[in-house]
Design an enzyme around this catalytic site. Structure first.
Site, short mmCIF file in Angstrom:
data_model
loop_
_atom_site.label_atom_id
_atom_site.label_comp_id
_atom_site.label_asym_id
_atom_site.label_seq_id
_atom_site.Cartn_x
_atom_site.Cartn_y
_atom_site.Cartn_z
N LYS A 178 3.05 -15.37 1.76
CA LYS A 178 3.06 -16.20 0.45
C LYS A 178 4.74 -16.47 0.26
O LYS A 178 5.42 -15.98 -0.66
CB LYS A 178 2.78 -15.11 -0.35
CG LYS A 178 2.59 -15.77 -1.93
CD LYS A 178 1.63 -16.79 -1.91
CE LYS A 178 1.43 -17.60 -3.37
NZ LYS A 178 0.48 -19.01 -3.26
N TYR A 191 0.68 -1.25 -0.37
CA TYR A 191 -0.04 -0.12 -0.03
C TYR A 191 0.94 1.41 -0.06
O TYR A 191 0.40 2.27 -0.49
CB TYR A 191 -1.03 -0.11 1.20
CG TYR A 191 -2.22 -0.77 1.09
CD1 TYR A 191 -2.27 -1.91 0.77
CD2 TYR A 191 -3.49 0.18 1.36
CE1 TYR A 191 -3.67 -2.67 0.42
CE2 TYR A 191 -4.69 -0.86 1.27
CZ TYR A 191 -4.61 -2.08 0.83
OH TYR A 191 -5.88 -2.53 0.61
N ASP A 214 -12.07 -9.08 4.92
CA ASP A 214 -13.40 -8.72 4.20
C ASP A 214 -14.07 -10.50 4.18
O ASP A 214 -15.17 -10.67 4.33
CB ASP A 214 -13.37 -8.56 2.92
CG ASP A 214 -13.59 -6.96 2.62
OD1 ASP A 214 -13.38 -6.32 3.71
OD2 ASP A 214 -14.24 -6.45 1.54
N ASP A 233 -6.37 -7.12 4.30
CA ASP A 233 -7.30 -6.43 3.50
C ASP A 233 -8.29 -7.29 3.08
O ASP A 233 -9.47 -7.33 3.46
CB ASP A 233 -7.17 -5.47 2.42
CG ASP A 233 -8.18 -4.81 1.95
OD1 ASP A 233 -8.93 -4.21 2.26
OD2 ASP A 233 -8.00 -4.66 0.30
N ASP A 293 -3.36 -18.33 0.13
CA ASP A 293 -4.31 -18.92 -0.44
C ASP A 293 -4.96 -20.19 0.29
O ASP A 293 -6.17 -20.36 0.31
CB ASP A 293 -3.57 -19.61 -1.91
CG ASP A 293 -2.47 -20.35 -1.82
OD1 ASP A 293 -1.67 -20.49 -0.80
OD2 ASP A 293 -1.94 -21.14 -2.84
C1 IPM Z 1 -10.29 -1.32 4.21
C2 IPM Z 1 -10.76 -0.52 2.62
C3 IPM Z 1 -9.46 0.16 2.46
C4 IPM Z 1 -8.45 -0.53 2.44
C5 IPM Z 1 -9.45 1.03 1.13
C6 IPM Z 1 -10.90 1.98 1.31
C7 IPM Z 1 -8.43 1.91 0.94
O1 IPM Z 1 -10.67 -1.52 1.89
O2 IPM Z 1 -10.19 -0.61 5.23
O3 IPM Z 1 -10.29 -2.63 4.23
O4 IPM Z 1 -7.87 -1.14 1.39
O5 IPM Z 1 -7.57 -0.62 3.41
MG MG Z 2 -10.78 -3.69 2.68
#
Ligand code: IPM
Ligand code: MG
Length: 353
Positions: free
Chosen positions: A188, A141, A248, A244, A220
């Site tokens: 990885k 990032y 999710d 990230d 993975d």
């Molecule tokens: C998160 C989001 C952010 C990230 C984006 C919006 C920059 O997806 O906080 O997980 O990738 O960190």
């Molecule tokens: Mg995210």
């Protein structure tokens, strides 16, 4: 106790959910005789519309002076066309970098009342209690060089220093000691040198935590295991991008992205935000779930103010509201009572005691 909190409502459903979280903050402050000073500033698209930049330098400075920062969400299709250096998401990265919040803590624990809301079978998610510890201010990032060159190639750099890996690994081990003493480090390392180095440093840090069991998984395989048998995990320690993605994925074990809070902490400052985005498709309809943001306030009391009793108070109130059957649209399983964003916030405030 006196606390200064900077609030960035942001875009989409951000302002709606933050409004409910502010009510909860105010109620807890009243209960706990805490003097709250709250300041509110635009961020993301809302800021681009006014100032042409996603986060004004001046507001970042205020955030740095605060005891904690509460954020809604940023972004939306309206700003997808803006140049990449001023995209709404840049504000988030600037805040994380500016506040030096290198550790992102994302819990994923299903509420019993909502077991049926997940797309996975109740018996698979029943005993799930995961904490993703994601490195937040390094890796791909932020790595340099980065860019798009002459319309011929795009490139980013994945880099981690020893210091960056050590401090996030320590956070993960310390978190595990308050939980089930198990850290799974995800990388990885079968292909990336950065990951090989990551693995080596995590093993070195682990020596100081003999009571914690450490395993390593390739990302993975981890992605697959989270769906196959999520109850095997306690703390998942990983880098910025893997974290990230995996956070999710882990959030879906709980049925709704609308339920999950996050804390981003460093050595001093804390930034608290729901893990969901700005959800422009449902913004302004009063149907967004404020629970993730309210639970983020609970994390603020735990990690920034060291007041567990208030954190528990908020978490208990959320639990009671769900047990009583109140449901926003995203978690509506047909068994409870459908309520708006505001009603959900008010029901929670009522149960803070
Ligand atoms: C998160 C989001 C952010 C990230 C984006 C919006 C920059 O997806 O906080 O997980 O990738 O960190
Ligand atoms: Mg995210």
């Amino acid at each position: 106790m006196k606390k200064k909190i900077v609030v960035f409502p942001g875009d989409g459903i951000g302002p709606e959910v933050v409004e409910q979280a502010k009510k909860v903050l105010a109620r807890v402050a009243e209960k706990g005789k805490i003097k709250l000073e709250m300041q509110e500033f635009p961020i993301g698209g809302a800021s681009i519309d006014i100032y042409g930049v996603p986060l004004k330098e001046e507001y970042l400075k205020e955030a740095k002076k605060a005891d904690a920062v509460l954020l809604g969400a940023v972004g939306g299709p309206k700003w997808d066309v803006v140049e990449s250096s001023i995209r709404p998401e840049k504000a988030l990265l600037a805040l994380r970098e500016g506040l030096k919040t290198y550790a992102n803590l994302r819990p994923a624990k299903p509420y019993i009342a909502l077991l049926k809301a997940s797309t996975l079978k109740p018996e698979v998610i029943e005993n799930v209690d995961i904490l993703v510890v994601r490195e937040l201010t390094g890796g791909i990032y932020f790595g340099k060089p980065r860019g798009i060159k002459e319309n011929k190639k795009g490139y980013n750099t994945l880099v981690y220093s020893r210091k960056e890996i050590e401090r996030i690994a320590k956070r993960a081990f310390e978190a595990a000691m308050l939980r089930k003493n198990h850290v799974t480090s995800v990388d990885k390392a079968n292909i990336l040198e950065t990951s090989m180095f990551w693995r080596q440093i995590v093993k070195e840090v682990a020596v100081a935590y003999p009571e914690v069991r450490l395993d390593h998984l390739y990302v993975d395989n981890c992605a697959m295991q989270i769906i196959r048998n999520p109850a095997q995990f306690d703390v998942i320690l990983t880098d910025n991008m893997f974290g990230d993605i995996l956070s999710d994925e882990a959030s879906m074990l709980t049925g709704s992205l609308g339920m999950l809070p996050s804390a981003s902490v460093g050595d001093k400052k804390g930034l608290y935000e729901p893990i969901h985005g700005s959800a422009p498709d449902i913004a302004g309809k009063g149907i967004a779930n404020p629970i993730a943001t309210i639970a983020s306030v609970a994390m603020m009391f735990r990690y920034s103010f060291n007041r567990m009793e208030f954190s528990d108070m908020i978490e208990n109130a959320i639990q009671k509201v769900l047990d009583a059957g109140f449901r926003t649209k995203d978690i509506d399983d047909g068994t409870g009572r459908l309520v708006s964003t505001q009603e959900m916030g008010e029901e929670i405030v009522k149960r803070i005691e």
